[in-house]
Motif scaffolding. Sequence first.
Motif, PDB file in Angstrom:
ATOM      1  N   HIS A  93      50.453  41.761  90.866  1.00 49.72           N
ATOM      2  CA  HIS A  93      50.234  42.619  92.202  1.00 49.72           C
ATOM      3  C   HIS A  93      49.491  43.874  91.485  1.00 49.72           C
ATOM      4  CE1 HIS A  93      51.763  39.865  94.823  1.00 49.72           C
ATOM      5  NE2 HIS A  93      52.814  40.104  94.309  1.00 49.72           N
ATOM      6  N   SER A  94      49.187  44.195  90.113  1.00 44.94           N
ATOM      7  CA  SER A  94      48.742  45.424  89.622  1.00 44.94           C
ATOM      8  C   SER A  94      47.216  45.526  89.840  1.00 44.94           C
ATOM      9  CB  SER A  94      49.027  45.246  88.159  1.00 44.94           C
ATOM     10  OG  SER A  94      47.842  44.563  87.352  1.00 44.94           O
ATOM     11  N   PRO A  95      46.717  46.761  90.311  1.00 38.89           N
ATOM     12  CA  PRO A  95      45.679  47.054  90.670  1.00 38.89           C
ATOM     13  C   PRO A  95      44.615  46.442  89.503  1.00 38.89           C
ATOM     14  CG  PRO A  95      46.733  48.997  90.821  1.00 38.89           C
ATOM     15  CD  PRO A  95      47.721  47.908  90.081  1.00 38.89           C
ATOM     16  N   GLU A  96      44.830  46.383  88.402  1.00 38.66           N
ATOM     17  CA  GLU A  96      43.978  46.164  87.270  1.00 38.66           C
ATOM     18  C   GLU A  96      43.737  44.633  87.312  1.00 38.66           C
ATOM     19  OE1 GLU A  96      46.749  47.970  86.500  1.00 38.66           O
ATOM     20  OE2 GLU A  96      45.892  49.896  86.193  1.00 38.66           O
ATOM     21  N   ILE A  97      44.453  43.795  87.507  1.00 40.46           N
ATOM     22  CA  ILE A  97      44.309  42.605  87.668  1.00 40.46           C
ATOM     23  C   ILE A  97      43.800  42.108  88.981  1.00 40.46           C
ATOM     24  CG2 ILE A  97      45.602  40.188  87.839  1.00 40.46           C
ATOM     25  CD1 ILE A  97      47.862  41.243  85.939  1.00 40.46           C
ATOM     26  N   ILE A  98      44.351  42.662  89.973  1.00 41.28           N
ATOM     27  CA  ILE A  98      43.285  42.161  91.340  1.00 41.28           C
ATOM     28  C   ILE A  98      42.010  42.539  91.173  1.00 41.28           C
ATOM     29  CG2 ILE A  98      43.176  42.879  93.683  1.00 41.28           C
ATOM     30  CD1 ILE A  98      46.527  43.212  93.782  1.00 41.28           C
ATOM     31  N   GLU A  99      41.807  43.731  90.755  1.00 40.03           N
ATOM     32  CA  GLU A  99      40.404  44.529  90.610  1.00 40.03           C
ATOM     33  C   GLU A  99      39.621  43.197  89.516  1.00 40.03           C
ATOM     34  OE1 GLU A  99      37.886  47.924  88.358  1.00 40.03           O
ATOM     35  OE2 GLU A  99      39.672  48.205  89.388  1.00 40.03           O
ATOM     36  N   SER A 100      40.060  42.748  88.458  1.00 37.33           N
ATOM     37  CA  SER A 100      39.471  41.892  87.614  1.00 37.33           C
ATOM     38  C   SER A 100      39.391  40.534  88.217  1.00 37.33           C
ATOM     39  CB  SER A 100      40.257  41.690  86.173  1.00 37.33           C
ATOM     40  OG  SER A 100      39.973  40.625  85.666  1.00 37.33           O
ATOM     41  N   ILE A 101      40.338  39.997  89.040  1.00 39.78           N
ATOM     42  CA  ILE A 101      40.188  38.815  90.057  1.00 39.78           C
ATOM     43  C   ILE A 101      38.778  38.992  90.827  1.00 39.78           C
ATOM     44  CG2 ILE A 101      41.055  37.251  91.508  1.00 39.78           C
ATOM     45  CD1 ILE A 101      43.739  37.858  90.014  1.00 39.78           C
ATOM     46  N   LEU A 102      38.835  40.029  91.591  1.00 37.75           N
ATOM     47  CA  LEU A 102      37.798  40.370  92.449  1.00 37.75           C
ATOM     48  C   LEU A 102      36.411  40.265  91.883  1.00 37.75           C
ATOM     49  CD1 LEU A 102      39.484  42.781  95.066  1.00 37.75           C
ATOM     50  CD2 LEU A 102      38.939  40.337  95.223  1.00 37.75           C
ATOM     51  N   LYS A 103      36.475  40.894  90.551  1.00 37.99           N
ATOM     52  CA  LYS A 103      35.059  41.149  89.843  1.00 37.99           C
ATOM     53  C   LYS A 103      34.698  39.537  89.443  1.00 37.99           C
ATOM     54  CE  LYS A 103      34.394  44.659  87.115  1.00 37.99           C
ATOM     55  NZ  LYS A 103      34.371  45.734  86.201  1.00 37.99           N
ATOM     56  N   ASN A 104      35.654  38.804  88.990  1.00 38.08           N
ATOM     57  CA  ASN A 104      35.091  37.430  88.297  1.00 38.08           C
ATOM     58  C   ASN A 104      34.803  36.585  89.581  1.00 38.08           C
ATOM     59  OD1 ASN A 104      35.842  37.936  85.881  1.00 38.08           O
ATOM     60  ND2 ASN A 104      37.918  37.341  85.977  1.00 38.08           N
ATOM     61  N   GLN A 105      35.348  36.805  90.889  1.00 35.26           N
ATOM     62  CA  GLN A 105      34.969  36.071  91.904  1.00 35.26           C
ATOM     63  C   GLN A 105      33.537  36.589  92.488  1.00 35.26           C
ATOM     64  OE1 GLN A 105      38.167  36.940  94.788  1.00 35.26           O
ATOM     65  NE2 GLN A 105      39.119  34.661  94.331  1.00 35.26           N
ATOM     66  N   GLU A 106      33.306  37.802  92.247  1.00 35.35           N
ATOM     67  CA  GLU A 106      31.821  38.199  92.344  1.00 35.35           C
ATOM     68  C   GLU A 106      30.921  37.627  91.653  1.00 35.35           C
ATOM     69  OE1 GLU A 106      29.869  42.676  92.435  1.00 35.35           O
ATOM     70  OE2 GLU A 106      31.866  42.462  93.478  1.00 35.35           O
ATOM     71  N   GLN A 107      31.314  37.652  90.283  1.00 27.01           N
ATOM     72  CA  GLN A 107      30.264  37.030  89.506  1.00 27.01           C
ATOM     73  C   GLN A 107      30.116  35.448  89.785  1.00 27.01           C
ATOM     74  OE1 GLN A 107      32.325  38.359  85.904  1.00 27.01           O
ATOM     75  NE2 GLN A 107      31.255  39.902  85.471  1.00 27.01           N
ATOM     76  N   ILE A 108      31.324  34.852  90.044  1.00 28.03           N
ATOM     77  CA  ILE A 108      31.172  33.358  90.271  1.00 28.03           C
ATOM     78  C   ILE A 108      30.198  33.244  91.505  1.00 28.03           C
ATOM     79  CG2 ILE A 108      32.199  31.402  91.203  1.00 28.03           C
ATOM     80  CD1 ILE A 108      34.699  32.401  89.369  1.00 28.03           C
ATOM     81  N   SER A 109      30.372  34.031  92.391  1.00 28.51           N
ATOM     82  CA  SER A 109      29.357  34.013  93.760  1.00 28.51           C
ATOM     83  C   SER A 109      27.979  33.985  93.244  1.00 28.51           C
ATOM     84  CB  SER A 109      30.009  34.977  94.757  1.00 28.51           C
ATOM     85  OG  SER A 109      31.253  34.559  95.310  1.00 28.51           O
ATOM     86  N   LYS A 110      27.790  35.102  92.555  1.00 26.66           N
ATOM     87  CA  LYS A 110      26.406  35.428  92.031  1.00 26.66           C
ATOM     88  C   LYS A 110      25.785  34.071  91.333  1.00 26.66           C
ATOM     89  CE  LYS A 110      26.531  40.318  92.304  1.00 26.66           C
ATOM     90  NZ  LYS A 110      26.462  41.470  91.330  1.00 26.66           N
ATOM     91  N   LEU A 111      26.677  33.443  90.528  1.00 26.45           N
ATOM     92  CA  LEU A 111      26.171  32.182  89.686  1.00 26.45           C
ATOM     93  C   LEU A 111      25.968  31.140  90.605  1.00 26.45           C
ATOM     94  CD1 LEU A 111      28.534  32.576  86.433  1.00 26.45           C
ATOM     95  CD2 LEU A 111      26.243  32.700  86.721  1.00 26.45           C
ATOM     96  N   ILE A 112      26.817  31.049  91.612  1.00 26.09           N
ATOM     97  CA  ILE A 112      26.551  29.843  92.503  1.00 26.09           C
ATOM     98  C   ILE A 112      25.271  29.947  93.395  1.00 26.09           C
ATOM     99  CG2 ILE A 112      27.505  28.767  94.735  1.00 26.09           C
ATOM    100  CD1 ILE A 112      30.220  29.242  93.396  1.00 26.09           C
ATOM    101  N   GLU A 113      25.107  31.333  93.937  1.00 22.88           N
ATOM    102  CA  GLU A 113      23.719  31.657  94.502  1.00 22.88           C
ATOM    103  C   GLU A 113      22.602  31.366  93.940  1.00 22.88           C
ATOM    104  OE1 GLU A 113      22.107  35.709  96.371  1.00 22.88           O
ATOM    105  OE2 GLU A 113      24.226  35.393  96.817  1.00 22.88           O
ATOM    106  N   SER A 114      22.799  31.689  92.386  1.00 22.30           N
ATOM    107  CA  SER A 114      21.617  31.391  91.692  1.00 22.30           C
ATOM    108  C   SER A 114      21.241  30.324  91.465  1.00 22.30           C
ATOM    109  CB  SER A 114      21.752  32.209  90.333  1.00 22.30           C
ATOM    110  OG  SER A 114      20.879  31.953  89.323  1.00 22.30           O
TER     111      SER A 114
END
Length: 125
Positions: A93-114
């Motif tokens: 539940h640490s903010p760093e891990i949550i932030e990293s997960i969200l950033k990875n999900q965002e990158q995955i979404s962009k890749l799928i869109e591309s």
Amino acid sequence: MSLGTKVRQYREAKNWSQDDLALRLDVTQSTISNIESDKSIPNSLLLNRIAKELDVDINDLFNDSSNNIMSNNEFSDHAVAAVNQYNPVFNMHSPEIIESILKNQEQISKLIESQNKLIENLLKK
């Protein structure tokens, strides 16, 4: 007597080299060496496989018979503590891990869109 010492003794009682045991377990000889020299502790799956290959009860690999690591298919508290000293605990539940997960999900979404755009362009041709 340490876990590593016991593994070595049981291995030598079978007249096996470290390479022999490593081959049977599908690990490297250095893995066996590190376990026997207490530089590393095997995870529960490997520990179970070691006990089976050496034809010993998993509890026999630990110091005291009164300190069984497993009973009723549950690991004892001292066994969990022994393993945890080698494995850091992460606060999921640490903010760093949550932030990293969200950033990875965002990158995955962009890749799928591309990818979808590329597929659309290929289908138009």
